[in-house]
Design an enzyme around this catalytic site. Structure first.
Site, PDB file in Angstrom:
ATOM      1  N   GLU A  25      -7.825  11.177  -3.068  1.00  0.00           N
ATOM      2  CA  GLU A  25      -7.461   9.950  -2.620  1.00  0.00           C
ATOM      3  C   GLU A  25      -6.256   9.929  -1.709  1.00  0.00           C
ATOM      4  OE1 GLU A  25      -8.702   6.679  -5.380  1.00  0.00           O
ATOM      5  OE2 GLU A  25      -6.886   7.640  -6.218  1.00  0.00           O
ATOM      6  N   ASN A  62     -11.657   1.395 -10.381  1.00  0.00           N
ATOM      7  CA  ASN A  62     -10.280   1.558 -11.167  1.00  0.00           C
ATOM      8  C   ASN A  62      -9.809  -0.092 -10.938  1.00  0.00           C
ATOM      9  OD1 ASN A  62      -7.815   1.904 -11.913  1.00  0.00           O
ATOM     10  ND2 ASN A  62      -6.871   3.076  -9.873  1.00  0.00           N
ATOM     11  N   SER A  89      -9.839   2.665  -0.101  1.00  0.00           N
ATOM     12  CA  SER A  89     -10.488   1.447   0.519  1.00  0.00           C
ATOM     13  C   SER A  89     -12.239   1.764   0.755  1.00  0.00           C
ATOM     14  CB  SER A  89     -10.090   1.468   2.042  1.00  0.00           C
ATOM     15  OG  SER A  89      -8.421   1.175   1.834  1.00  0.00           O
ATOM     16  N   GLY A 124      -5.748   0.806  -0.975  1.00  0.00           N
ATOM     17  CA  GLY A 124      -5.520  -0.456  -0.930  1.00  0.00           C
ATOM     18  C   GLY A 124      -5.057  -0.844   0.277  1.00  0.00           C
ATOM     19  N   HIS A 132      -3.168   9.398 -10.822  1.00  0.00           N
ATOM     20  CA  HIS A 132      -3.323   8.381  -9.719  1.00  0.00           C
ATOM     21  C   HIS A 132      -2.051   8.305  -8.933  1.00  0.00           C
ATOM     22  CE1 HIS A 132      -3.957   4.589  -7.555  1.00  0.00           C
ATOM     23  NE2 HIS A 132      -5.122   4.931  -7.626  1.00  0.00           N
ATOM     24  N   GLU A 150      -0.451   6.152  -7.723  1.00  0.00           N
ATOM     25  CA  GLU A 150       0.371   5.195  -8.111  1.00  0.00           C
ATOM     26  C   GLU A 150       1.425   5.406  -9.501  1.00  0.00           C
ATOM     27  OE1 GLU A 150      -2.243   2.045  -8.481  1.00  0.00           O
ATOM     28  OE2 GLU A 150      -2.676   1.980  -6.277  1.00  0.00           O
ATOM     29  N   LYS A 162      -7.257  -1.155 -12.187  1.00  0.00           N
ATOM     30  CA  LYS A 162      -5.832  -1.242 -12.216  1.00  0.00           C
ATOM     31  C   LYS A 162      -5.105  -2.159 -13.051  1.00  0.00           C
ATOM     32  CE  LYS A 162      -5.881   0.459  -7.241  1.00  0.00           C
ATOM     33  NZ  LYS A 162      -5.098   0.758  -6.355  1.00  0.00           N
TER      34      LYS A 162
HETATM   35  C1  PEP Z   1      -7.629   3.174  -6.071  1.00  0.00           C
HETATM   36  O1  PEP Z   1      -7.031   2.577  -6.764  1.00  0.00           O
HETATM   37  O2  PEP Z   1      -7.800   4.432  -6.442  1.00  0.00           O
HETATM   38  C2  PEP Z   1      -8.116   3.012  -4.580  1.00  0.00           C
HETATM   39  C3  PEP Z   1      -8.952   3.832  -4.224  1.00  0.00           C
HETATM   40  O3  PEP Z   1      -7.938   1.859  -4.315  1.00  0.00           O
HETATM   41  P1  PEP Z   1      -8.674   0.981  -3.132  1.00  0.00           P
HETATM   42  O4  PEP Z   1     -10.060   1.259  -3.100  1.00  0.00           O
HETATM   43  O5  PEP Z   1      -8.348  -0.608  -3.305  1.00  0.00           O
HETATM   44  O6  PEP Z   1      -8.118   1.608  -1.844  1.00  0.00           O
END
Ligand code: PEP
Length: 253
Positions: A170, A9, A216, A176, A98, A100, A11
């Site tokens: 997630e 992803n 992460s 992040g 997501h 976000e 973003k």
């Molecule tokens: C994500 O954006 O869905 C995500 C898991 O980000 P990261 O791997 O940076 O934690």
């Protein structure tokens, strides 16, 4: 058979030139050192890049994915992009819900169900994201939260349509932050989600459902996470912006 997937992803990162270069680099690495062809390689790129990246990866194994879609089909919705528009430029899947988008753009379960419906109507796959925030986990409320997210957004779908949906667990506290859920925490929640799916849609559908872990994921933790019985791959943010890291993650199954 349950499909294993490494999904990136991006973003709101990369300009068009960088995005095309990144997609091409990922392809080059996959060509140079091929990984199991059964593993799905997914990149969710910014909307501005979709048509061009579609051309750049046209003959590759990479699955073009969008990060968002309108919940209406068409009409006076300035700034929105419909599922049919995504489909028309070669998009095969769409990220839905997501954290976000839930947190910053007020996406409710009801909106997410509509978006998934649009995606399925257009013969694309939906990658449905769910997960708890840290306060919920600390309060030991994480199972309730995730159960409600799954039930509210997905339980209205038919047995046919649910099979067009991939779930990505997630935990928001791991996105992040550099803090990853332990493989035991991931496995525990994935098994729980699979059970929720089984109770509603039956054992076969649950067994065949792909459930990704996100939060992460990095080259050095992917192998352990992906080796868990109910973890079918990863949804990767930060590390997917580096072609070598993303390749290594994809090669971790
Ligand atoms: C994500 O954006 O869905 C995500 C898991 O980000 P990261 O791997 O940076 O934690």
């Amino acid at each position: 058979m349950r499909k294993k997937i490494a999904a990136g992803n991006w973003k709101m990162h990369t300009n068009l030139r960088e995005g095309i270069a990144l997609a091409s680099e990922i392809d080059k690495k996959l060509q140079k050192s091929p990984i199991n062809p059964e593993i799905g390689i997914v990149i969710a790129v910014p909307s501005t890049h979709l048509a061009s990246v579609a051309q750049a990866i046209d003959t590759t194994r990479i699955c073009l994915t969008a990060q968002n879609v309108a919940y209406e089909t068409k009409g006076a919705y300035t700034g929105e992009i419909s599922a049919a528009m995504l489909k028309s430029v070669g998009v095969k899947a769409v990220l839905i819900g997501h954290s976000e988008r839930r947190a910053y753009f007020g996406e409710t379960d009801e909106i997410l169900t509509k978006k998934i419906t649009r995606v399925i109507e257009n013969d694309m796959k939906a990658i449905f994201c769910c997960g708890e925030v840290l306060e919920d986990r600390n309060a030991k409320n994480h199972f309730n939260i995730v159960e409600n997210q799954v039930k509210n957004a997905l339980f209205g779908f038919s047995n046919d349509d649910i099979q067009k949906i991939i779930i990505a667990y997630e935990p928001v506290w791991a996105i992040g932050t550099g803090v990853t859920a332990t493989s035991a925490q991931a496995q525990e929640m994935h098994a729980f989600i699979r059970k929720i799916v089984e109770n509603k849609f039956g054992k076969d559908i649950a067994e065949n459902m792909t459930i990704l872990y996100g939060g992460s994921v990095k080259p050095d933790n992917a192998k352990e996470l992906f080796s868990q019985t109910d973890v079918d791959g990863g949804l990767v943010g930060g590390a997917s912006l580096d072609s070598e890291d993303f390749y290594k993650i994809a090669a971790s199954f």
